[in-house]
Design a protein around this motif. Structure first.
Motif, PDB file in Angstrom:
ATOM      1  N   GLY A 224       0.835  -1.188   0.000  1.00 20.20           N
ATOM      2  CA  GLY A 224       0.000   0.000   0.000  1.00 20.20           C
ATOM      3  C   GLY A 224       0.871   1.239   0.000  1.00 20.20           C
ATOM      4  O   GLY A 224       1.723   1.414  -0.859  1.00 20.20           O
ATOM      5  N   TYR A 225       0.668   2.073   0.999  1.00 11.73           N
ATOM      6  CA  TYR A 225       1.382   3.347   1.060  1.00 11.73           C
ATOM      7  C   TYR A 225       2.883   3.150   1.298  1.00 11.73           C
ATOM      8  O   TYR A 225       3.699   3.704   0.587  1.00 11.73           O
ATOM      9  CB  TYR A 225       0.769   4.219   2.165  1.00 11.73           C
ATOM     10  N   ARG A 226       3.229   2.356   2.309  1.00  9.71           N
ATOM     11  CA  ARG A 226       4.634   2.112   2.630  1.00  9.71           C
ATOM     12  C   ARG A 226       4.936   0.624   2.475  1.00  9.71           C
ATOM     13  O   ARG A 226       4.145  -0.215   2.890  1.00  9.71           O
ATOM     14  CB  ARG A 226       4.919   2.528   4.073  1.00  9.71           C
ATOM     15  N   PRO A 227       6.096   0.283   1.931  1.00  9.30           N
ATOM     16  CA  PRO A 227       6.422  -1.140   1.804  1.00  9.30           C
ATOM     17  C   PRO A 227       6.741  -1.757   3.166  1.00  9.30           C
ATOM     18  O   PRO A 227       7.302  -1.111   4.042  1.00  9.30           O
ATOM     19  CB  PRO A 227       7.645  -1.153   0.894  1.00  9.30           C
ATOM     20  N   GLU A 228       6.364  -3.008   3.316  1.00 11.14           N
ATOM     21  CA  GLU A 228       6.679  -3.756   4.524  1.00 11.14           C
ATOM     22  C   GLU A 228       8.136  -4.191   4.455  1.00 11.14           C
ATOM     23  O   GLU A 228       8.564  -4.796   3.470  1.00 11.14           O
ATOM     24  CB  GLU A 228       5.791  -4.997   4.638  1.00 11.14           C
ATOM     25  N   THR A 229       8.902  -3.893   5.483  1.00 13.50           N
ATOM     26  CA  THR A 229      10.313  -4.270   5.497  1.00 13.50           C
ATOM     27  C   THR A 229      10.665  -5.150   6.688  1.00 13.50           C
ATOM     28  O   THR A 229      11.795  -5.589   6.802  1.00 13.50           O
ATOM     29  CB  THR A 229      11.203  -3.017   5.545  1.00 13.50           C
ATOM     30  N   ARG A 230       9.707  -5.401   7.554  1.00 14.01           N
ATOM     31  CA  ARG A 230       9.982  -6.184   8.758  1.00 14.01           C
ATOM     32  C   ARG A 230       9.000  -7.347   8.860  1.00 14.01           C
ATOM     33  O   ARG A 230       7.828  -7.151   9.140  1.00 14.01           O
ATOM     34  CB  ARG A 230       9.862  -5.300   9.998  1.00 14.01           C
ATOM     35  N   PRO A 231       9.462  -8.570   8.629  1.00 19.01           N
ATOM     36  CA  PRO A 231       8.563  -9.715   8.778  1.00 19.01           C
ATOM     37  C   PRO A 231       8.252  -9.962  10.251  1.00 19.01           C
ATOM     38  O   PRO A 231       8.979  -9.525  11.139  1.00 19.01           O
ATOM     39  CB  PRO A 231       9.364 -10.877   8.183  1.00 19.01           C
ATOM     40  N   GLU A 232       7.160 -10.658  10.512  1.00 19.69           N
ATOM     41  CA  GLU A 232       6.782 -10.957  11.891  1.00 19.69           C
ATOM     42  C   GLU A 232       7.693 -12.013  12.504  1.00 19.69           C
ATOM     43  O   GLU A 232       8.043 -11.936  13.672  1.00 19.69           O
ATOM     44  CB  GLU A 232       5.337 -11.457  11.945  1.00 19.69           C
ATOM     45  N   GLU A 233       8.048 -13.013  11.702  1.00 18.94           N
ATOM     46  CA  GLU A 233       8.847 -14.116  12.226  1.00 18.94           C
ATOM     47  C   GLU A 233       9.819 -14.604  11.165  1.00 18.94           C
ATOM     48  O   GLU A 233       9.495 -14.654   9.981  1.00 18.94           O
ATOM     49  CB  GLU A 233       7.935 -15.270  12.652  1.00 18.94           C
ATOM     50  N   ILE A 234      11.003 -14.970  11.602  1.00 18.14           N
ATOM     51  CA  ILE A 234      12.010 -15.562  10.731  1.00 18.14           C
ATOM     52  C   ILE A 234      12.184 -17.011  11.148  1.00 18.14           C
ATOM     53  O   ILE A 234      12.404 -17.307  12.322  1.00 18.14           O
ATOM     54  CB  ILE A 234      13.372 -14.824  10.868  1.00 18.14           C
ATOM     55  N   VAL A 235      12.064 -17.906  10.197  1.00 18.22           N
ATOM     56  CA  VAL A 235      12.298 -19.323  10.429  1.00 18.22           C
ATOM     57  C   VAL A 235      13.544 -19.672   9.634  1.00 18.22           C
ATOM     58  O   VAL A 235      13.548 -19.591   8.415  1.00 18.22           O
ATOM     59  CB  VAL A 235      11.090 -20.171   9.971  1.00 18.22           C
ATOM     60  N   ALA A 236      14.609 -20.039  10.353  1.00 20.44           N
ATOM     61  CA  ALA A 236      15.884 -20.284   9.691  1.00 20.44           C
ATOM     62  C   ALA A 236      16.479 -21.601  10.159  1.00 20.44           C
ATOM     63  O   ALA A 236      16.062 -22.177  11.168  1.00 20.44           O
ATOM     64  CB  ALA A 236      16.848 -19.143   9.983  1.00 20.44           C
ATOM     65  N   ASP A 237      17.470 -22.056   9.432  1.00 19.21           N
ATOM     66  CA  ASP A 237      18.164 -23.290   9.739  1.00 19.21           C
ATOM     67  C   ASP A 237      19.123 -23.063  10.906  1.00 19.21           C
ATOM     68  O   ASP A 237      19.416 -21.940  11.293  1.00 19.21           O
ATOM     69  CB  ASP A 237      18.928 -23.751   8.497  1.00 19.21           C
ATOM     70  N   SER A 238      19.668 -24.145  11.456  1.00 22.26           N
ATOM     71  CA  SER A 238      20.560 -24.020  12.607  1.00 22.26           C
ATOM     72  C   SER A 238      21.891 -23.361  12.244  1.00 22.26           C
ATOM     73  O   SER A 238      22.647 -22.987  13.127  1.00 22.26           O
ATOM     74  CB  SER A 238      20.810 -25.397  13.223  1.00 22.26           C
ATOM     75  N   ILE A 239      22.172 -23.194  10.964  1.00 24.09           N
ATOM     76  CA  ILE A 239      23.379 -22.487  10.544  1.00 24.09           C
ATOM     77  C   ILE A 239      23.351 -21.046  11.048  1.00 24.09           C
ATOM     78  O   ILE A 239      24.379 -20.462  11.357  1.00 24.09           O
ATOM     79  CB  ILE A 239      23.488 -22.509   9.002  1.00 24.09           C
ATOM     80  N   TYR A 240      22.158 -20.486  11.166  1.00 21.63           N
ATOM     81  CA  TYR A 240      22.006 -19.088  11.581  1.00 21.63           C
ATOM     82  C   TYR A 240      21.906 -18.930  13.096  1.00 21.63           C
ATOM     83  O   TYR A 240      21.532 -17.878  13.577  1.00 21.63           O
ATOM     84  CB  TYR A 240      20.770 -18.490  10.898  1.00 21.63           C
ATOM     85  N   ASP A 241      22.243 -19.973  13.853  1.00 20.57           N
ATOM     86  CA  ASP A 241      22.278 -19.877  15.305  1.00 20.57           C
ATOM     87  C   ASP A 241      23.574 -19.172  15.700  1.00 20.57           C
ATOM     88  O   ASP A 241      24.590 -19.786  15.989  1.00 20.57           O
ATOM     89  CB  ASP A 241      22.204 -21.268  15.936  1.00 20.57           C
TER      90      ASP A 241
END
Length: 147
Positions: free
Chosen positions: A39-56
């Motif tokens: 809409g007016y402003r783009p969304e840049t922040r997701p509610e939740e990130i689901v990532a692999d254990s590499i990103y721990d």
């Protein structure tokens, strides 16, 4: 290739990095590149990130905490010599099941665009152009399914 994928198996942001680079180094850049026009402003922040254990990683978790994004990242047992004390890190098996969207996206890339997986191109801009063309075709297929 570092990709943030929506639940519909569609890429939200793509960042090209070197093959010898550790995956979590490009995490902030990949998440920062997400811009969904709603809409007016783009969304840049997701509610939740689901990532692999590499990103721990502590830097990844601090980045998500600063931006107030929930993280569902399993603990990487190879990084821990002994169990950490204190409050356990958030991990939801129910939301982690959504990570299959990433696997489905890479499966589509592997089956339909073999040249991207093998990476014949030496120049990053040519490789990035091929990835953008591949994602265009993936979006096109999704649109054809809806109509």
């Amino acid at each position: 290739m570092h990709v943030a994928v929506a639940l519909e198996d569609l890429p939200l942001s793509i960042v090209i990095g070197s093959g010898a680079e550790y995956d979590s180094y490009r995490f902030e850049e990949t998440i920062g590149a997400i811009k969904v026009r709603t809409g007016y402003r783009p969304e840049t922040r997701p509610e939740e990130i689901v990532a692999d254990s590499i990103y721990d990683d502590t830097q990844v978790r601090e980045f998500l905490r600063r931006r107030r994004i929930k993280a569902s990242i399993p603990e990487n047992k190879r990084n821990r010599k002994r169990r950490k004390r204190g409050r356990p890190r958030r991990f939801s098996k129910k939301s982690y099941a959504k990570r299959l969207a990433v696997e489905r996206f890479f499966s589509r890339i592997k089956t339909g665009f073999r040249r991207i997986i093998i990476r014949y191109e030496r120049l990053d801009r040519i490789f990035r152009a091929l990835v953008i063309i591949a994602t265009f075709f993936i979006y096109w297929e999704k649109l054809q399914e809806k109509f």
